[in-house]
Design a protein around this motif. Structure first.
Motif, PDB file in Angstrom:
ATOM      1  N   ARG A 241       0.847  -1.189   0.000  1.00 60.53           N
ATOM      2  CA  ARG A 241       0.000   0.000   0.000  1.00 60.53           C
ATOM      3  C   ARG A 241       0.881   1.236   0.000  1.00 60.53           C
ATOM      4  N   ASP A 242       0.334   2.315  -0.539  1.00 52.50           N
ATOM      5  CA  ASP A 242       1.017   3.602  -0.569  1.00 52.50           C
ATOM      6  C   ASP A 242       0.118   4.573   0.184  1.00 52.50           C
ATOM      7  N   THR A 243       0.516   4.940   1.381  1.00 53.22           N
ATOM      8  CA  THR A 243      -0.333   5.814   2.191  1.00 53.22           C
ATOM      9  C   THR A 243      -0.352   7.245   1.668  1.00 53.22           C
ATOM     10  N   SER A 244       0.645   7.622   0.860  1.00 51.52           N
ATOM     11  CA  SER A 244       0.659   8.992   0.339  1.00 51.52           C
ATOM     12  C   SER A 244      -0.403   9.192  -0.743  1.00 51.52           C
ATOM     13  N   THR A 245      -0.736   8.097  -1.430  1.00 52.18           N
ATOM     14  CA  THR A 245      -1.746   8.183  -2.489  1.00 52.18           C
ATOM     15  C   THR A 245      -3.008   7.396  -2.146  1.00 52.18           C
TER      16      THR A 245
END
Lengths: 106, 122
Positions: free
Chosen positions: B72-76
């Motif tokens: 997962r990419d928490t920034s996006t």
């Protein structure tokens, strides 16, 4: 892995009929069981959670029961929009789906 | 309103890898676990794995161990499912789905993505 045996695999019924589908777990799963409905080309929809609880917005003609290894899903009076495929799903140990029951119009 | 939007269809050759994305909206990304489920043509549903967007922890179905990676990419606010060493039997629609109970990894799925068809063919 926990195996889920769902039966029957297919079922023909008429509008207004009472229909029952069973799901058997390979080991005790308490009440950690859900039921889903899937129509062609669509994502599944949750109908029953924790074996017997009706998801919000789901008609009361749908019901579920059971605990341990044996579970039942019932539609009390079939409606035209109920013809679909139904799946059980255990979540006691990871997750596993039953093979599905295709409900067709007689 | 809650939505899960997946990336588009893919065609891959045997032995290749595929990476499918799932972008939730309408709720706090880190509050609900996200699962991946696939469905081969004319077949039933198969659970593949789950990821906790809060800390990135994940669990996989045994039959996919070693071939699947959930990230997962928490920034996006995007979750990814990567499946490697593809074979023809991996041809399926791949769904992401949200657990219906906050902070719970199981308990069923209340929202689903639209599905992503992955076709594996030489």
């Amino acid at each position: 892995d926990i195996q889920m045996t769902q039966s029957p695999s297919s079922l023909s019924a008429s509008v207004g009929d009472r229909v029952t589908i069973t799901c058997q777990a390979s080991q005790d799963i308490s009440n950690y069981l859900n039921w889903y409905q899937q129509k062609p080309g669509k994502a599944p929809k949750l109908l029953i959670y924790d074996a017997s609880n009706l998801e919000t917005g789901v008609p009361s003609r749908f019901s579920g029961s059971g605990s341990g290894t044996d579970f039942t899903f019932t539609i009390s009076s079939l409606q035209p929009e109920d013809f679909a495929t139904y799946y059980c799903q255990q979540y006691d140990n990871l997750l596993t789906f039953g093979q599905g029951t295709k409900l067709e119009i007689k | 309103q809650v939505q899960l939007v997946q990336s588009g269809a893919e065609v891959k050759k045997p032995g290749a890898s595929v990476k499918v994305s799932c972008k939730p909206s309408g709720y706090t990304f880190t509050s609900y676990f996200l699962h991946w489920v696939r469905q081969a043509p004319g077949q039933g549903l198969e659970w593949m794995g789950v990821i906790n967007p809060r800390d990135g922890s994940r669990s996989y179905a045994q039959r996919f161990q070693g071939r699947i990676t959930l990230t997962r990419d928490t920034s996006t606010s995007i979750v990814y499912m990567e499946l490697s060493s593809l074979r023809s039997e991996d041809t399926a629609v791949y769904y992401c789905a949200r657990t219906r109970v906050i902070f719970e990894s199981r308990k069923g799925f209340d929202y689903w993505g639209q599905g992503t068809l992955v076709a594996v063919s030489s």
